[in-house]
Design a protein around this motif. Structure first.
Motif, mmCIF file in Angstrom:
data_model
loop_
_atom_site.group_PDB
_atom_site.id
_atom_site.type_symbol
_atom_site.label_atom_id
_atom_site.label_comp_id
_atom_site.label_asym_id
_atom_site.label_seq_id
_atom_site.Cartn_x
_atom_site.Cartn_y
_atom_site.Cartn_z
ATOM 1 N N TRP A 174 0.801 -1.221 0.000
ATOM 2 C CA TRP A 174 0.000 0.000 0.000
ATOM 3 C C TRP A 174 0.843 1.285 0.000
ATOM 4 C CZ3 TRP A 174 0.320 3.638 3.787
ATOM 5 C CH2 TRP A 174 0.869 3.253 5.025
ATOM 6 N N PRO A 175 2.041 1.320 0.600
ATOM 7 C CA PRO A 175 2.834 2.564 0.491
ATOM 8 C C PRO A 175 3.181 2.919 -0.949
ATOM 9 C CG PRO A 175 3.684 1.183 2.272
ATOM 10 C CD PRO A 175 2.715 0.348 1.487
ATOM 11 N N VAL A 176 3.369 1.894 -1.775
ATOM 12 C CA VAL A 176 3.679 2.157 -3.187
ATOM 13 C C VAL A 176 2.491 2.809 -3.876
ATOM 14 C CG1 VAL A 176 4.294 1.108 -5.396
ATOM 15 C CG2 VAL A 176 5.319 0.250 -3.279
ATOM 16 N N TRP A 177 1.280 2.324 -3.576
ATOM 17 C CA TRP A 177 0.081 2.930 -4.174
ATOM 18 C C TRP A 177 -0.090 4.373 -3.707
ATOM 19 C CZ3 TRP A 177 -1.618 0.947 -8.298
ATOM 20 C CH2 TRP A 177 -1.657 -0.440 -8.501
ATOM 21 N N VAL A 178 0.250 4.651 -2.451
ATOM 22 C CA VAL A 178 0.152 6.023 -1.945
ATOM 23 C C VAL A 178 1.100 6.937 -2.708
ATOM 24 C CG1 VAL A 178 0.571 7.511 0.058
ATOM 25 C CG2 VAL A 178 -0.594 5.306 0.354
ATOM 26 N N ILE A 179 2.324 6.466 -2.941
ATOM 27 C CA ILE A 179 3.306 7.266 -3.685
ATOM 28 C C ILE A 179 2.829 7.521 -5.110
ATOM 29 C CG2 ILE A 179 5.654 7.257 -4.641
ATOM 30 C CD1 ILE A 179 6.510 5.651 -2.160
ATOM 31 N N ILE A 180 2.264 6.486 -5.751
ATOM 32 C CA ILE A 180 1.768 6.635 -7.129
ATOM 33 C C ILE A 180 0.639 7.646 -7.184
ATOM 34 C CG2 ILE A 180 0.586 5.444 -9.012
ATOM 35 C CD1 ILE A 180 2.137 2.922 -8.233
ATOM 36 N N VAL A 187 -0.063 10.092 -5.043
ATOM 37 C CA VAL A 187 0.437 11.437 -4.749
ATOM 38 C C VAL A 187 1.143 12.028 -5.965
ATOM 39 C CG1 VAL A 187 2.104 12.742 -3.365
ATOM 40 C CG2 VAL A 187 0.618 11.059 -2.267
ATOM 41 N N ALA A 188 1.933 11.198 -6.656
ATOM 42 C CA ALA A 188 2.641 11.674 -7.853
ATOM 43 C C ALA A 188 1.659 12.080 -8.947
ATOM 44 C CB ALA A 188 3.586 10.588 -8.364
ATOM 45 N N LEU A 189 0.602 11.274 -9.148
ATOM 46 C CA LEU A 189 -0.404 11.609 -10.156
ATOM 47 C C LEU A 189 -1.137 12.891 -9.796
ATOM 48 C CD1 LEU A 189 -1.939 8.093 -10.948
ATOM 49 C CD2 LEU A 189 -0.530 9.497 -12.459
ATOM 50 N N LEU A 190 -1.486 13.032 -8.524
ATOM 51 C CA LEU A 190 -2.182 14.249 -8.091
ATOM 52 C C LEU A 190 -1.308 15.476 -8.276
ATOM 53 C CD1 LEU A 190 -4.617 15.560 -6.746
ATOM 54 C CD2 LEU A 190 -3.589 15.057 -4.527
ATOM 55 N N ALA A 191 -0.016 15.354 -7.941
ATOM 56 C CA ALA A 191 0.901 16.482 -8.108
ATOM 57 C C ALA A 191 1.027 16.871 -9.581
ATOM 58 C CB ALA A 191 2.271 16.121 -7.538
ATOM 59 N N PHE A 192 1.086 15.865 -10.461
ATOM 60 C CA PHE A 192 1.198 16.151 -11.895
ATOM 61 C C PHE A 192 -0.047 16.867 -12.408
ATOM 62 C CE2 PHE A 192 0.328 14.839 -16.294
ATOM 63 C CZ PHE A 192 1.456 15.356 -16.927
ATOM 64 N N VAL A 193 -1.228 16.390 -12.002
ATOM 65 C CA VAL A 193 -2.478 17.014 -12.449
ATOM 66 C C VAL A 193 -2.573 18.449 -11.948
ATOM 67 C CG1 VAL A 193 -4.990 16.948 -12.216
ATOM 68 C CG2 VAL A 193 -3.730 14.838 -12.655
ATOM 69 N N LEU A 194 -2.230 18.675 -10.680
ATOM 70 C CA LEU A 194 -2.285 20.030 -10.129
ATOM 71 C C LEU A 194 -1.301 20.958 -10.841
ATOM 72 C CD1 LEU A 194 -2.589 19.320 -6.302
ATOM 73 C CD2 LEU A 194 -4.374 20.145 -7.849
#
Length: 205
Positions: free
Chosen positions: A67-73, A75-82
Motif C-alpha cells: 500500500w505505500p507504493v500505491w500512496v506514492i503513485i 500522490v505523484a499523479l495528483l501532483a502532476f495534475v495540479l
C-alpha cells in the motif's frame, strides 16, 4: 432363461467398469463440466470465462503491491495534475489559454513600440505599457530564433517553448492584465522590465 440372466449380469459388469473408468479419467483431468456447461476447477470453483481469469489476475496484482507504493503513485499523479492545471491557469493561480482570443492588435510586426510606449507613458497607462513590454519581448525572441511566433498562438504556448521562470512570470502577468482585466501599476511595469532583461540575457534556449 439362464442365458438371458447371464447376459444381463455381464452387461451390468461392463457398465460398472465403464463408469469406473470414466470416474478415473475425470480424476486425472481435474475439471468437469456441470450441467450449465461452465468449467469447474480442481478446487471446486466455477470459471465462467476469460474475463473472470483477467479480473483475478488484476486483483492478485493489486494485492501484491504494498500500500505505500500505491500512496506514492497516487500522490505523484495528483501532483502532476495540479501542476498542469496551474500552468493552464485552471486553478486561478496561473493563466489559461482558453481565455485568450486572437487579436490582430497584438501583431508584433505591426506595432510601433517606441511610439506606443511613449504615448502610454504620457497617459500613465500601465496596462498598455505592460502589454507592450511583453509583445516586444516576443518579437525579440522570435527574431533571435528562440520562439516561433504566430498570431494565432497563445501565451501559454510561448511559455512552453521558453520554459524559463522569468518568462513564465511575464506571461502570467500579461494574461492577467490583458485578458483578466487585473489592474497594473508602476511597480508591476518595472517588474516586467526586470523579467524582460532576465529573459533576453538568458541567451539561446
Amino acid at each position: 432363461m439362464r442365458e438371458q440372466l447371464m447376459n444381463v449380469m455381464q452387461n451390468d459388469t461392463l457398465a460398472a467398469k465403464l463408469a469406473k473408468g470414466h470416474e478415473y479419467k475425470r480424476s486425472l483431468v481435474g475439471d468437469e463440466l456441470p450441467d450449465d456447461g461452465s468449467l469447474v476447477d480442481s478446487a471446486g470453483k466455477t470459471v465462467n470465462d476469460t474475463s473472470d481469469s483477467l479480473s483475478h489476475m488484476v486483483k492478485d496484482f493489486v494485492e501484491a503491491v504494498p500500500w505505500p507504493v500505491w500512496v506514492i503513485i497516487l500522490v505523484a499523479l495528483l501532483a502532476f495534475v495540479l501542476y498542469r492545471l496551474y500552468v493552464r491557469g485552471m486553478l486561478g493561480w496561473g493563466f489559461s489559454s482558453a481565455k485568450v482570443e486572437v487579436d490582430e492588435a497584438d501583431n508584433i510586426y505591426e506595432i510601433d513600440f517606441d511610439k506606443d510606449t511613449h504615448e502610454a507613458m504620457a497617459r500613465g497607462d500601465y496596462a498598455a505599457l505592460l502589454r507592450l513590454v511583453y509583445l516586444r519581448t516576443l518579437r525579440s525572441l522570435d527574431e533571435a530564433g528562440r520562439i516561433v511566433w504566430r498570431i494565432y498562438k497563445t501565451p501559454s504556448q510561448y511559455d512552453d517553448e521558453m520554459a524559463k521562470p522569468a518568462f513564465h512570470q511575464m506571461t502570467r502577468e500579461f494574461v492577467k492584465v490583458r485578458y483578466g482585466k487585473y489592474p497594473a501599476d508602476k511597480a508591476l511595469y518595472e517588474q516586467m522590465l526586470s523579467w524582460q532583461r532576465q529573459v533576453m540575457e538568458g541567451g539561446a534556449s
